[in-house]
Write a protein that holds these residues in place. Structure first.
Motif, short mmCIF file in Angstrom:
data_model
loop_
_atom_site.label_atom_id
_atom_site.label_comp_id
_atom_site.label_asym_id
_atom_site.label_seq_id
_atom_site.Cartn_x
_atom_site.Cartn_y
_atom_site.Cartn_z
N LYS A 1 0.82 -1.21 0.00
CA LYS A 1 0.00 0.00 0.00
C LYS A 1 0.85 1.26 0.00
O LYS A 1 1.92 1.31 0.61
CB LYS A 1 -0.89 0.03 1.24
CG LYS A 1 -1.97 -1.04 1.28
CD LYS A 1 -2.82 -0.91 2.54
CE LYS A 1 -3.90 -1.98 2.59
NZ LYS A 1 -4.70 -1.89 3.84
N ARG A 2 0.39 2.28 -0.70
CA ARG A 2 0.93 3.63 -0.55
C ARG A 2 -0.28 4.55 -0.41
O ARG A 2 -1.20 4.52 -1.23
CB ARG A 2 1.83 4.02 -1.71
CG ARG A 2 1.25 3.94 -3.08
CD ARG A 2 2.35 4.10 -4.14
NE ARG A 2 1.79 4.30 -5.46
CZ ARG A 2 1.26 3.34 -6.21
NH1 ARG A 2 1.21 2.09 -5.76
NH2 ARG A 2 0.76 3.61 -7.41
N LYS A 3 -0.24 5.35 0.66
CA LYS A 3 -1.39 6.18 1.00
C LYS A 3 -1.01 7.65 0.89
O LYS A 3 -0.20 8.14 1.70
CB LYS A 3 -1.87 5.87 2.42
CG LYS A 3 -2.34 4.43 2.61
CD LYS A 3 -2.95 4.23 4.00
CE LYS A 3 -3.44 2.81 4.17
NZ LYS A 3 -4.14 2.61 5.46
N PRO A 4 -1.53 8.37 -0.07
CA PRO A 4 -1.24 9.81 -0.18
C PRO A 4 -1.62 10.52 1.12
O PRO A 4 -2.67 10.26 1.70
CB PRO A 4 -2.14 10.27 -1.33
CG PRO A 4 -2.41 9.03 -2.13
CD PRO A 4 -2.44 7.91 -1.13
N GLY A 5 -0.73 11.40 1.58
CA GLY A 5 -0.98 12.13 2.82
C GLY A 5 -0.47 11.42 4.05
O GLY A 5 -0.40 12.02 5.13
N PHE A 6 -0.10 10.15 3.92
CA PHE A 6 0.51 9.39 5.00
C PHE A 6 1.98 9.14 4.67
O PHE A 6 2.35 9.06 3.49
CB PHE A 6 -0.19 8.04 5.20
CG PHE A 6 -1.52 8.13 5.90
CD1 PHE A 6 -1.66 7.69 7.20
CD2 PHE A 6 -2.62 8.67 5.25
CE1 PHE A 6 -2.87 7.79 7.86
CE2 PHE A 6 -3.84 8.77 5.89
CZ PHE A 6 -3.98 8.33 7.21
N VAL A 7 2.81 9.00 5.69
CA VAL A 7 4.24 8.78 5.47
C VAL A 7 4.61 7.31 5.57
O VAL A 7 5.78 6.95 5.67
CB VAL A 7 5.10 9.63 6.43
CG1 VAL A 7 4.96 11.10 6.11
CG2 VAL A 7 4.76 9.34 7.90
N GLY A 8 3.61 6.43 5.53
CA GLY A 8 3.86 5.00 5.48
C GLY A 8 3.88 4.33 6.84
O GLY A 8 3.55 4.93 7.87
N CYS A 9 4.29 3.07 6.81
CA CYS A 9 4.38 2.26 8.03
C CYS A 9 5.84 2.08 8.42
O CYS A 9 6.74 2.46 7.67
CB CYS A 9 3.71 0.91 7.81
SG CYS A 9 4.35 0.00 6.39
N ALA A 10 6.08 1.52 9.59
CA ALA A 10 7.45 1.33 10.08
C ALA A 10 8.28 0.61 9.02
O ALA A 10 7.88 -0.42 8.49
CB ALA A 10 7.43 0.53 11.37
N ALA A 11 9.46 1.16 8.74
CA ALA A 11 10.30 0.63 7.67
C ALA A 11 11.72 0.42 8.19
O ALA A 11 12.67 1.05 7.75
CB ALA A 11 10.30 1.57 6.47
N GLY A 12 11.83 -0.47 9.16
CA GLY A 12 13.12 -0.77 9.78
C GLY A 12 13.05 -0.67 11.28
O GLY A 12 12.98 -1.68 11.99
N PRO A 13 13.03 0.54 11.82
CA PRO A 13 12.94 0.68 13.28
C PRO A 13 11.53 0.43 13.78
O PRO A 13 10.58 0.36 13.00
CB PRO A 13 13.32 2.15 13.51
CG PRO A 13 12.90 2.83 12.25
CD PRO A 13 13.15 1.84 11.14
#
Length: 500
Positions: free
Chosen positions: A318-330
């Motif tokens: 998923k990519r959600k405009p206006g959101f910066v995404g989900c945890a991506a490592g930490p």
């Protein structure tokens, strides 16, 4: 030798760095360069964790100097746009052991280093992109220390707060490698990928996302002299990249010229576009995807996290405009003031922890106590997570001005304006800007009997601050509005003064 191991792990003949007008630099040549730089720095008495201030223009030499020097010492890149007094402050604050500049440089950093008694080393470029030699006098007796190790500090950068002097963020080799691998995994980078770097390389975004993540995957970086919207599509045509990463203001400038460069876009299809360092407006997200015909991946990042914290996902994720995404490592969470981890849609402070997070600010126990409370790093940003774990940033608890990704500490501007003989009181604050997100403004009260114009104050600041820090609007007032407790407040001042 943890960063050097990235270079040694690749096929020696594969291309690592490219640049216009230079021969490609292979991984084998890059590894040999790191060995030469290691020997040159050790001969001049620099040891592990000694700080080497680096003031170089954007391009392959800066990219290579960062990686190669970090194998031996601590790299401390500084913004080439700083004035002499700023260079003097930052190098003194870092306790830099030496300064590295390019051959023929007229940077005010040289004068600042001479005033501080810091030796100056010179970089002379070679024929390959990023290849160079180092010359200059010894700093100390020759060092016999080996390559830097995982716990050694690879990189230091300053980050600004509003109530104190800029803080020094040390990042270990382990931090950098963890973050580079996080970015590589998120973007599914391979040796077939080529990044067109238009980001400044004194900034964590360019250093980590464009350079180190690419090298971790065995890909190649085409290093430009910096962002120029007029040259971007010609660079795409020459470099033939699979992706680029940038801040929203750059994306907007690129979009303004995309339609007339449709043929180049179609002939050089990108796998994806990445955006970070400031919020990407939703209309820009959609316009980029339509213009380039590829997914736009927005990420959330910060220096203390060695860049990436969250990210939107490549398809089929998923990519959600206006959101910066989900945890991506930490690990990423939203926390209440009492340390409770909040549930979906509950708003609080964004916090992180993990192997990419700095071990703590240098020589700043007070900042560490507040910034790492409850065992998490506190970003100072406010937001909430949705039911999918995607993060929405709703504001900043801190008062740092975010001018298109450039972070400006208001107190630093305050202090400069207060040096003017006519100024009695000043409060620097953010005012809204349609393209940059925020712009620098200041409210000033003059000393009795003194007169000065807005233009004169801007000229005064311009001689002491980098251009992006100079207030674009200075309001000269009889009195600056105060809060209920009588304190001067930056947040909300633009609205009170009719600038919002």
């Amino acid at each position: 030798m943890i960063l050097k191991s990235l270079l040694d792990a690749r096929l020696p003949g594969d291309t690592a760095l490219l640049a216009s007008g230079r021969e490609p630099l292979s991984y084998g040549q890059f590894s040999a360069l790191a060995e030469d730089v290691f020997a040159a720095l050790r001969r001049r008495g620099l040891s592990r964790n000694d700080k080497l201030a680096i003031v170089l223009p954007n391009g392959p030499d800066m990219a290579a100097a960062f990686v190669a020097s970090a194998c031996a010492v601590t790299a401390a890149p500084l913004n080439p746009a700083y004035r002499e007094d700023e260079f003097r402050f930052y190098m003194d604050d870092l306790k830099a052991k030496a300064l590295l500049v390019e051959e023929g440089s007229t940077s005010p950093a040289i004068a600042a280093a001479q005033r501080l008694g810091i030796p100056v080393l010179t970089l002379t470029p070679g024929p390959e992109a990023g290849a160079f030699n180092i010359s200059g006098d010894a700093v100390a007796p020759p060092s016999v220390q080996g390559y830097a190790e995982e716990g050694d500090i690879a990189l230091v950068l300053h980050t600004s707060g509003t109530t104190s002097r800029p803080k020094i963020v040390p990042l270990t080799h382990g931090n950098l490698l963890a973050s580079a691998n996080n970015i590589r995994n998120t973007l599914q980078l391979t040796e077939k990928d080529r990044c067109l770097n238009i980001m400044p390389l004194f900034h964590i975004h360019g250093l980590m996302a464009a350079v180190l993540a690419t090298l971790t995957a065995g890909g190649s970086v085409f290093a430009t002299p910096g962002f120029n919207a007029l040259k971007f599509f010609a660079q795409v045509e020459e470099a033939r990249p699979t992706w680029y990463t940038a801040v929203p203001t750059m994306h907007q400038a690129i979009l303004s010229r995309a339609e007339r460069n449709g043929e180049i876009i179609r002939a050089n299809p990108l796998r994806f576009i990445r955006s970070s360092s400031a919020s990407l407006p939703v209309p820009v997200f959609h316009a980029l995807e339509e213009a380039f015909g590829c997914p736009v991946i927005e990420a959330y990042a910060m220096t203390e996290n060695a860049h990436q914290m969250t990210s939107n996902q490549l398809p089929p994720g998923k990519r959600k405009p206006g959101f910066v995404g989900c945890a991506a490592g930490p690990m990423v969470a939203v926390m209440a003031p009492d340390g409770r981890i909040l549930s979906a849609h509950e708003e609080g402070e964004v916090v992180t922890r993990g192997p990419n997070v700095t071990p703590g600010y240098e020589n700043n126990p007070k900042a560490n106590e507040a910034g790492f409370a409850f065992g998490w790093f506190h970003t100072g940003d406010q937001g909430f997570m949705d039911e999918d774990g995607y993060l929405k940033i709703t504001g900043r608890l801190k008062e740092i001005i975010n001018r298109g990704g450039e972070k400006i500490a208001p107190m630093e501007v305050d202090e400069v304006l207060m040096e003017h003989e006519a100024v009695a009181q000043v409060v620097t604050f953010a005012m809204p800007h349609d393209k940059l997100g925020e712009e620098v403004a200041a409210a000033v009260v003059l000393r009795e009997g003194k007169t000065v114009t807005e233009r004169e104050l801007q000229d005064f600041a311009n001689g002491r601050l980098a251009a992006f820090k100079v207030p674009k609007k200075i309001m000269i007032l009889d009195e600056i509005p105060k809060g209920a407790t009588g304190k001067l407040q930056r947040i909300g001042l633009a609205q009170k003064l009719g600038l919002a």
